[in-house]
Motif scaffolding. Sequence first.
Motif, PDB file in Angstrom:
ATOM      1  N   ASP A  16       0.834  -1.214   0.000  1.00 13.90           N
ATOM      2  CA  ASP A  16       0.000   0.000   0.000  1.00 13.90           C
ATOM      3  C   ASP A  16       0.863   1.257   0.000  1.00 13.90           C
ATOM      4  N   TRP A  18       4.044   1.635  -1.093  1.00 16.45           N
ATOM      5  CA  TRP A  18       4.708   1.837  -2.385  1.00 16.45           C
ATOM      6  C   TRP A  18       3.710   2.212  -3.471  1.00 16.45           C
ATOM      7  N   SER A  19       2.520   1.677  -3.392  1.00 18.68           N
ATOM      8  CA  SER A  19       1.483   2.026  -4.362  1.00 18.68           C
ATOM      9  C   SER A  19       1.151   3.517  -4.289  1.00 18.68           C
ATOM     10  N   ASN A  20       1.045   4.039  -3.059  1.00 15.87           N
ATOM     11  CA  ASN A  20       0.769   5.470  -2.878  1.00 15.87           C
ATOM     12  C   ASN A  20       1.936   6.327  -3.342  1.00 15.87           C
ATOM     13  N   ILE A  22       4.138   5.550  -5.653  1.00 16.07           N
ATOM     14  CA  ILE A  22       4.157   5.481  -7.118  1.00 16.07           C
ATOM     15  C   ILE A  22       3.101   6.409  -7.714  1.00 16.07           C
ATOM     16  N   ASP A  23       1.892   6.396  -7.150  1.00 14.15           N
ATOM     17  CA  ASP A  23       0.818   7.270  -7.651  1.00 14.15           C
ATOM     18  C   ASP A  23       1.200   8.733  -7.519  1.00 14.15           C
ATOM     19  N   CYS A  24       1.805   9.088  -6.387  1.00 14.10           N
ATOM     20  CA  CYS A  24       2.223  10.473  -6.143  1.00 14.10           C
ATOM     21  C   CYS A  24       3.317  10.888  -7.124  1.00 14.10           C
ATOM     22  N   ARG A  26       3.907   9.581 -10.079  1.00 15.58           N
ATOM     23  CA  ARG A  26       3.350   9.628 -11.434  1.00 15.58           C
ATOM     24  C   ARG A  26       2.748  11.000 -11.725  1.00 15.58           C
ATOM     25  N   GLU A  27       2.133  11.611 -10.712  1.00 20.52           N
ATOM     26  CA  GLU A  27       1.480  12.905 -10.877  1.00 20.52           C
ATOM     27  C   GLU A  27       2.447  14.079 -10.752  1.00 20.52           C
ATOM     28  N   TYR A  33       9.362   8.738 -11.141  1.00 18.57           N
ATOM     29  CA  TYR A  33       8.415   7.629 -11.382  1.00 18.57           C
ATOM     30  C   TYR A  33       8.995   6.645 -12.397  1.00 18.57           C
ATOM     31  N   SER A  37       9.612   2.742 -11.214  1.00 21.74           N
ATOM     32  CA  SER A  37       8.468   1.864 -11.483  1.00 21.74           C
ATOM     33  C   SER A  37       8.866   0.477 -12.008  1.00 21.74           C
ATOM     34  N   TYR A  42       5.024  -5.930  -6.775  1.00 20.87           N
ATOM     35  CA  TYR A  42       4.215  -6.154  -5.576  1.00 20.87           C
ATOM     36  C   TYR A  42       4.224  -7.620  -5.129  1.00 20.87           C
TER      37      TYR A  42
END
Length: 198
Positions: A16, A18-20, A22-24, A26-27, A33, A37, A42
């Motif tokens: 969770d 690392w997922s957050n 990565i999302d941050c 990416r933006e 990123y 990536s 996972y």
Amino acid sequence: RLDQQTIRYRNHCLVDLWSNIIDCLRENNVAAYNSISPYINYLNILNLNSEASILLYCDRIFDKMHESIHMSGNYSKEGLLVQIKEYIQDHIFEDIQIDDLASAFYISAPHLRRIIKQQTGNTFLQYTSNIKMAKAAEMLSQPEYRIYEIGEKLGYKTARYFSKLFYSYSGFYPSQYRREVLGIGGEEENERLQQFRF
């Protein structure tokens, strides 16, 4: 020694996290990123069975991120300032706070203040205000916008305060700028805009 249920819970929390991240990234930081990536797997994270293996895995990813930032030149203060300006321009109609900006670039707010002051000679508020006033000048060239609407869109609560800031920035009140610099606004419009002058 941790039981299997605790290990699974810990590893799911790490996924969770690392997922957050990565999302941050990416933006907000495409270079970082792209650099990490490919290394985020996972399934591998879920199968990590010791704290040492988790630390090693995370260290490798952070090393890749750090290497990418240095390679792209984003680590330099000049490069960072370019990114900061772009961020402010992209969020020009928002109330930009120093903490939000610092979080977007993964640095502390005091460090960010120092960089802006060293590179521009302005405080954070002066710097963001100047960028907003440049946008205001652009918007003033569009007659469909009323002056108070421009001020509101840029986050200023009163047209009077916006007018004062624009005068400090350009040497013209918004109504003057439209009339004398841009040649926009008839007599009726000019009379209406005078209320925003001091």
